[in-house]
Design a protein around this motif. Structure first.
Motif, PDB file in Angstrom:
ATOM      1  N   THR A   1      40.575  22.033 -30.659  1.00 29.69           N
ATOM      2  CA  THR A   1      39.439  21.595 -29.841  1.00 29.69           C
ATOM      3  C   THR A   1      39.727  20.248 -29.171  1.00 29.69           C
ATOM      4  O   THR A   1      39.397  20.047 -28.000  1.00 29.69           O
ATOM      5  N   THR A   2      40.369  19.361 -29.892  1.00 30.48           N
ATOM      6  CA  THR A   2      40.697  18.039 -29.355  1.00 30.48           C
ATOM      7  C   THR A   2      41.777  18.112 -28.272  1.00 30.48           C
ATOM      8  O   THR A   2      41.682  17.453 -27.242  1.00 30.48           O
ATOM      9  N   LEU A   3      42.814  18.914 -28.519  1.00 31.16           N
ATOM     10  CA  LEU A   3      43.961  18.962 -27.615  1.00 31.16           C
ATOM     11  C   LEU A   3      43.747  19.859 -26.407  1.00 31.16           C
ATOM     12  O   LEU A   3      44.295  19.608 -25.328  1.00 31.16           O
ATOM     13  N   PHE A   4      42.972  20.919 -26.584  1.00 27.99           N
ATOM     14  CA  PHE A   4      42.840  21.952 -25.557  1.00 27.99           C
ATOM     15  C   PHE A   4      42.508  21.414 -24.164  1.00 27.99           C
ATOM     16  O   PHE A   4      43.131  21.834 -23.180  1.00 27.99           O
ATOM     17  N   PRO A   5      41.572  20.495 -24.009  1.00 27.79           N
ATOM     18  CA  PRO A   5      41.251  20.015 -22.658  1.00 27.79           C
ATOM     19  C   PRO A   5      42.418  19.308 -21.959  1.00 27.79           C
ATOM     20  O   PRO A   5      42.412  19.171 -20.736  1.00 27.79           O
ATOM     21  N   HIS A   6      43.396  18.859 -22.722  1.00 28.71           N
ATOM     22  CA  HIS A   6      44.524  18.125 -22.159  1.00 28.71           C
ATOM     23  C   HIS A   6      45.776  18.984 -22.010  1.00 28.71           C
ATOM     24  O   HIS A   6      46.773  18.534 -21.429  1.00 28.71           O
ATOM     25  N   ALA A   7      45.732  20.195 -22.544  1.00 30.21           N
ATOM     26  CA  ALA A   7      46.893  21.084 -22.510  1.00 30.21           C
ATOM     27  C   ALA A   7      47.111  21.613 -21.100  1.00 30.21           C
ATOM     28  O   ALA A   7      46.153  21.943 -20.399  1.00 30.21           O
ATOM     29  N   ILE A   8      48.382  21.679 -20.702  1.00 24.60           N
ATOM     30  CA  ILE A   8      48.673  22.273 -19.396  1.00 24.60           C
ATOM     31  C   ILE A   8      49.078  23.734 -19.538  1.00 24.60           C
ATOM     32  O   ILE A   8      49.163  24.451 -18.549  1.00 24.60           O
ATOM     33  N   ALA A   9      49.285  24.185 -20.764  1.00 24.95           N
ATOM     34  CA  ALA A   9      49.549  25.600 -21.042  1.00 24.95           C
ATOM     35  C   ALA A   9      49.193  25.869 -22.496  1.00 24.95           C
ATOM     36  O   ALA A   9      49.375  25.005 -23.356  1.00 24.95           O
ATOM     37  N   THR A  10      48.682  27.061 -22.744  1.00 29.68           N
ATOM     38  CA  THR A  10      48.349  27.462 -24.112  1.00 29.68           C
ATOM     39  C   THR A  10      48.717  28.923 -24.318  1.00 29.68           C
ATOM     40  O   THR A  10      48.640  29.726 -23.381  1.00 29.68           O
ATOM     41  N   VAL A  11      49.103  29.238 -25.549  1.00 28.01           N
ATOM     42  CA  VAL A  11      49.352  30.619 -25.942  1.00 28.01           C
ATOM     43  C   VAL A  11      48.906  30.771 -27.386  1.00 28.01           C
ATOM     44  O   VAL A  11      49.331  29.996 -28.257  1.00 28.01           O
ATOM     45  N   LYS A  12      48.073  31.744 -27.640  1.00 30.96           N
ATOM     46  CA  LYS A  12      47.646  32.007 -29.011  1.00 30.96           C
ATOM     47  C   LYS A  12      48.680  32.929 -29.651  1.00 30.96           C
ATOM     48  O   LYS A  12      48.911  34.042 -29.170  1.00 30.96           O
ATOM     49  N   GLU A  13      49.301  32.431 -30.720  1.00 33.45           N
ATOM     50  CA  GLU A  13      50.319  33.192 -31.436  1.00 33.45           C
ATOM     51  C   GLU A  13      49.827  33.466 -32.853  1.00 33.45           C
ATOM     52  O   GLU A  13      48.867  32.831 -33.308  1.00 33.45           O
ATOM     53  N   ASP A  14      50.465  34.386 -33.554  1.00 32.49           N
ATOM     54  CA  ASP A  14      50.087  34.679 -34.936  1.00 32.49           C
ATOM     55  C   ASP A  14      50.146  33.432 -35.807  1.00 32.49           C
ATOM     56  O   ASP A  14      49.350  33.263 -36.724  1.00 32.49           O
ATOM     57  N   GLU A  15      51.076  32.528 -35.499  1.00 27.39           N
ATOM     58  CA  GLU A  15      51.281  31.326 -36.309  1.00 27.39           C
ATOM     59  C   GLU A  15      50.320  30.193 -35.975  1.00 27.39           C
ATOM     60  O   GLU A  15      50.260  29.196 -36.682  1.00 27.39           O
ATOM     61  N   GLY A  16      49.599  30.317 -34.885  1.00 27.52           N
ATOM     62  CA  GLY A  16      48.665  29.268 -34.487  1.00 27.52           C
ATOM     63  C   GLY A  16      48.575  29.166 -32.981  1.00 27.52           C
ATOM     64  O   GLY A  16      49.142  29.969 -32.246  1.00 27.52           O
ATOM     65  N   MET A  17      47.882  28.156 -32.506  1.00 26.61           N
ATOM     66  CA  MET A  17      47.752  27.909 -31.075  1.00 26.61           C
ATOM     67  C   MET A  17      48.909  27.023 -30.627  1.00 26.61           C
ATOM     68  O   MET A  17      49.077  25.910 -31.121  1.00 26.61           O
ATOM     69  N   SER A  18      49.721  27.545 -29.695  1.00 21.32           N
ATOM     70  CA  SER A  18      50.801  26.754 -29.106  1.00 21.32           C
ATOM     71  C   SER A  18      50.281  26.149 -27.812  1.00 21.32           C
ATOM     72  O   SER A  18      49.600  26.826 -27.030  1.00 21.32           O
ATOM     73  N   MET A  19      50.597  24.876 -27.613  1.00 23.06           N
ATOM     74  CA  MET A  19      50.138  24.171 -26.423  1.00 23.06           C
ATOM     75  C   MET A  19      51.235  23.282 -25.878  1.00 23.06           C
ATOM     76  O   MET A  19      52.072  22.796 -26.633  1.00 23.06           O
ATOM     77  N   VAL A  20      51.203  23.081 -24.589  1.00 24.79           N
ATOM     78  CA  VAL A  20      52.060  22.094 -23.948  1.00 24.79           C
ATOM     79  C   VAL A  20      51.133  20.950 -23.574  1.00 24.79           C
ATOM     80  O   VAL A  20      50.181  21.139 -22.807  1.00 24.79           O
ATOM     81  N   ILE A  21      51.411  19.785 -24.168  1.00 26.25           N
ATOM     82  CA  ILE A  21      50.524  18.636 -23.975  1.00 26.25           C
ATOM     83  C   ILE A  21      51.335  17.400 -23.580  1.00 26.25           C
ATOM     84  O   ILE A  21      52.536  17.343 -23.830  1.00 26.25           O
TER      85      ILE A  21
END
Length: 144
Positions: A36-56
C-alpha cells in the motif's frame, strides 16, 4: 495515438529509445501495508505467487529498508508497438546481450521499457540507437 507498428521492421526502426530520469530497483514483498505504501510510487507492478513485485525509485527502496544494491535505469522505446507484434523484445535483448548488457524488458500498453544496470545506460543507448539506425536503413516501402 500514432499508428501502431506491427512488423519487426516497423517496431525496431521506429523504437526511438529515450533514457528516463532516475534510478530504480526491483523489489518484492508479501506485506500488504508495504504494498500500500509503495504502490503509488511504483512505475511497474506484477503480482506473483511469491508476492507483489514492483519497480520503484531507489531512494524509496532505501527509505523503506529494502535492497537497493542494484540500481537500474529505464530506457523507454517510444514506438507504439502492437501487443501482437513479434521481434522487438528479441532484437533489443539480443543487441544488448551481444554487448554484455543485461536487461529486463517490461512491456506496457503503449511502449516497451528496458531496465538495465545504471552504469551501463550510456552503452545501452548507443547500442539501441545503432540497432534502430541499422534496421531503419533496410526497411522496405511495404514495411515502413
Amino acid at each position: 495515438m500514432p499508428e501502431v507498428a506491427r512488423t519487426a521492421y516497423q517496431m525496431i526502426s521506429g523504437m526511438t529509445p529515450v533514457l528516463q530520469p532516475g534510478n530504480f530497483v526491483f523489489v518484492t514483498t508479501q506485506d500488504p501495508a508495504l504494498v500500500t505504501t509503495l504502490f503509488p510510487h511504483a512505475i511497474a507492478t506484477v503480482k506473483e505467487d511469491e508476492g507483489m513485485s514492483m519497480v520503484i525509485p531507489v531512494e524509496l527502496a532505501k527509505k523503506s529498508n529494502l535492497n537497493a544494491d542494484h540500481p537500474m535505469r529505464c530506457i523507454t522505446l517510444n514506438v507504439y508497438s502492437s501487443l501482437e507484434g513479434i521481434g522487438l523484445t528479441a532484437a533489443v535483448s539480443a543487441a544488448l546481450g551481444d554487448n554484455g548488457i543485461p536487461c529486463n524488458m517490461v512491456a506496457a500498453f503503449h511502449h516497451d521499457h528496458v531496465f538495465l544496470p545504471a552504469e551501463l545506460c550510456d552503452q545501452a543507448m548507443m547500442t539501441l540507437i545503432a540497432l534502430q539506425n541499422s534496421v531503419a536503413g533496410h526497411v522496405s516501402s511495404k514495411d515502413g
